[in-house]
Design an enzyme around this catalytic site. Structure first.
Site, mmCIF file in Angstrom:
data_model
loop_
_atom_site.group_PDB
_atom_site.id
_atom_site.type_symbol
_atom_site.label_atom_id
_atom_site.label_comp_id
_atom_site.label_asym_id
_atom_site.label_seq_id
_atom_site.Cartn_x
_atom_site.Cartn_y
_atom_site.Cartn_z
ATOM 1 N N GLU A 18 0.759 -1.272 0.062
ATOM 2 C CA GLU A 18 0.066 -0.111 0.019
ATOM 3 C C GLU A 18 0.874 1.242 0.413
ATOM 4 O OE1 GLU A 18 -1.442 1.432 3.043
ATOM 5 O OE2 GLU A 18 -1.079 0.106 4.648
ATOM 6 N N LYS A 77 -6.143 10.702 0.924
ATOM 7 C CA LYS A 77 -5.450 9.014 1.383
ATOM 8 C C LYS A 77 -7.079 8.219 0.746
ATOM 9 C CE LYS A 77 -6.426 6.781 5.955
ATOM 10 N NZ LYS A 77 -6.427 7.108 7.388
ATOM 11 N N VAL A 97 -5.017 -0.167 3.080
ATOM 12 C CA VAL A 97 -5.183 -1.324 2.362
ATOM 13 C C VAL A 97 -6.465 -2.140 2.021
ATOM 14 C CG1 VAL A 97 -5.600 -3.727 3.990
ATOM 15 C CG2 VAL A 97 -4.231 -2.449 4.729
ATOM 16 N N ASP A 129 -16.916 4.888 13.639
ATOM 17 C CA ASP A 129 -15.507 4.837 12.705
ATOM 18 C C ASP A 129 -15.254 2.999 12.682
ATOM 19 O OD1 ASP A 129 -13.486 5.092 11.140
ATOM 20 O OD2 ASP A 129 -12.869 6.710 12.235
ATOM 21 N N SER A 131 -13.007 0.882 10.063
ATOM 22 C CA SER A 131 -12.420 1.202 8.490
ATOM 23 C C SER A 131 -12.708 0.051 7.379
ATOM 24 C CB SER A 131 -10.951 1.178 8.652
ATOM 25 O OG SER A 131 -10.406 0.922 8.156
ATOM 26 N N ALA A 132 -13.196 1.051 5.965
ATOM 27 C CA ALA A 132 -13.734 0.337 5.069
ATOM 28 C C ALA A 132 -12.320 -0.724 4.833
ATOM 29 C CB ALA A 132 -13.072 1.017 3.662
ATOM 30 N N ASP A 133 -11.519 -0.474 5.274
ATOM 31 C CA ASP A 133 -10.795 -2.360 4.856
ATOM 32 C C ASP A 133 -10.945 -3.271 5.711
ATOM 33 O OD1 ASP A 133 -8.206 -0.710 4.520
ATOM 34 O OD2 ASP A 133 -7.353 -0.653 6.404
ATOM 35 N N LYS A 150 -4.390 -1.756 13.823
ATOM 36 C CA LYS A 150 -3.818 -0.253 14.284
ATOM 37 C C LYS A 150 -3.492 -0.444 15.741
ATOM 38 C CE LYS A 150 -5.735 2.179 11.672
ATOM 39 N NZ LYS A 150 -6.205 3.994 10.844
HETATM 40 N N1 PSU Z 1 -1.318 1.140 10.068
HETATM 41 C C1 PSU Z 1 -0.460 1.832 10.142
HETATM 42 N N2 PSU Z 1 -0.181 3.000 9.290
HETATM 43 C C2 PSU Z 1 -1.246 3.446 8.234
HETATM 44 C C3 PSU Z 1 -1.836 2.814 8.294
HETATM 45 C C4 PSU Z 1 -2.405 1.674 9.155
HETATM 46 O O1 PSU Z 1 0.809 1.548 11.003
HETATM 47 O O2 PSU Z 1 -0.434 4.247 7.688
HETATM 48 C C5 PSU Z 1 -2.807 3.002 6.983
HETATM 49 C C6 PSU Z 1 -3.180 1.665 6.315
HETATM 50 O O3 PSU Z 1 -3.718 1.917 4.671
HETATM 51 C C7 PSU Z 1 -5.075 1.434 6.425
HETATM 52 C C8 PSU Z 1 -5.453 2.128 7.076
HETATM 53 O O4 PSU Z 1 -5.654 0.469 5.346
HETATM 54 O O5 PSU Z 1 -4.557 3.095 7.953
HETATM 55 C C9 PSU Z 1 -7.008 2.454 7.278
HETATM 56 O O6 PSU Z 1 -6.831 3.807 7.771
HETATM 57 P P1 PSU Z 1 -8.707 4.154 8.057
HETATM 58 O O7 PSU Z 1 -8.557 3.824 9.718
HETATM 59 O O8 PSU Z 1 -9.013 5.891 7.947
HETATM 60 O O9 PSU Z 1 -9.398 3.269 7.784
HETATM 61 MN MN MN Z 2 -12.150 5.055 9.589
#
Ligand code: PSU
Ligand code: MN
Length: 286
Positions: A18, A77, A97, A129, A131-133, A150
């Site tokens: 990524e 992002k 991701v 909240d 993540s769409a992951d 995370k």
């Molecule tokens: N974990 C980290 N650093 C990051 C991310 C995850 O230590 O930058 C990123 C990854 O790209 C993950 C994203 O897919 O954060 C998820 O963000 P969000 O919660 O906004 O969906």
């Molecule tokens: Mn989010």
């Protein structure tokens, strides 16, 4: 709209990487080196890296080193919902991701490495909240190697959602999901695997049965034990600073990197490299 690098197209052992962590996970200028090191680790395992991002109106699967240099802090992002928009609007799009999985699927790539998967943020449902992951992983036929999710998230809630979505949460030689910087204390994994080969076989079997995404947690080789108080401090600072949504992770990571005197920065770099190496080994085995 998708440009796949020749060597990616020609290899059947490819690991997707990524670009959000490149653009937003590290201090300015340092993310590119982290991304390049992950690529080197994938190659050292005998596989081909495909770093993914949006550039000049295209979703690029297999960025060159020069192209990777353009993924600085000003990059957008890009999660799954943002891929098409970013391409149409000619943005520099650093894929999460989830965004990377969506592009990898289109390019037929089954293996991905990252630092930590996104998930359920603390404080749910205010705001809800998530993540769409998670949703993307649930519908993409791919295995993601990470050091868990995370560390700033609600890890237990994330594990529950993965179970609800039918996503196997495997542990690489561990019984509990690694907690990103820390190795111990996470929720139990759904199954433990002992080798790259076993991980690849489990993934193949899962796909044969119509399953889609899998998560494989790999504990960092040199875990940090005492980061949780600092994470709570960083989250408080984010809240009082009015930082929300996609901006939370970059804010918290840079807070940790600064306040830990660089310990989390080094740990984060190391675990990304280690995960990339393992994903390369799995891609070769698979
Ligand atoms: N974990 C980290 N650093 C990051 C991310 C995850 O230590 O930058 C990123 C990854 O790209 C993950 C994203 O897919 O954060 C998820 O963000 P969000 O919660 O906004 O969906
Ligand atoms: Mn989010």
């Amino acid at each position: 709209m998708i440009r796949v690098a020749d060597e990616v197209r020609e290899s059947n052992a490819v690991v997707a990487l990524e670009t959000t962590l490149v653009a937003h996970g590290f201090p300015p200028g340092e993310g590119v080196e982290v991304g390049l090191e992950a690529e080197r680790q994938v190659r050292a395992a005998g596989a081909v890296p495909a770093t993914i991002g949006v550039l000049d109106g295209q979703i690029v699967v297999g960025l060159t080193a020069d192209e990777l240099e353009r993924f600085g802090a000003a990059a957008r992002k890009v999660g799954p919902r943002d891929l098409a928009v970013a391409a149409e609007q000619g943005a520099v799009g650093a894929t999460t991701v989830g965004g990377t999985l969506a592009a990898a699927q289109a390019a037929g790539i089954s293996w991905l490495a990252t630092g930590g998967l996104g998930g359920v943020h603390r404080g749910f449902p205010d705001p809800p909240d998530v993540s769409a992951d998670l949703a993307q992983l649930a519908r993409t036929r791919a295995l993601v190697v990470s050091a868990g999710v995370k560390s700033l998230l609600d890890v237990r809630a994330t594990a529950e959602v993965l179970e609800s979505l039918g996503v196997p949460m495997l542990g690489f030689r561990v019984d509990t999901l690694p907690l990103f910087y820390a190795a111990a204390g996470g929720p139990p994994v759904s199954a433990r695997v002992e080798s790259a080969d076993e991980a690849a076989r489990v993934a193949r079997a899962h796909w044969k049965l119509g399953g889609a995404g899998l998560l494989l947690g790999r504990a960092p080789d040199e875990p940090l034990a005492d980061v949780e108080p600092l994470i709570e401090e960083a989250l408080l600072a984010a809240r009082s600073g009015g930082i929300t949504g996609q901006a939370v992770t970059p804010f918290v990571l840079s807070y940790l990197h600064r306040e830990s005197g660089g310990r989390t920065l080094r740990a984060n770099k190391d675990l990304i490299a280690q995960n990339a190496r393992l994903a390369g080994e799995i891609a070769v085995a698979g």
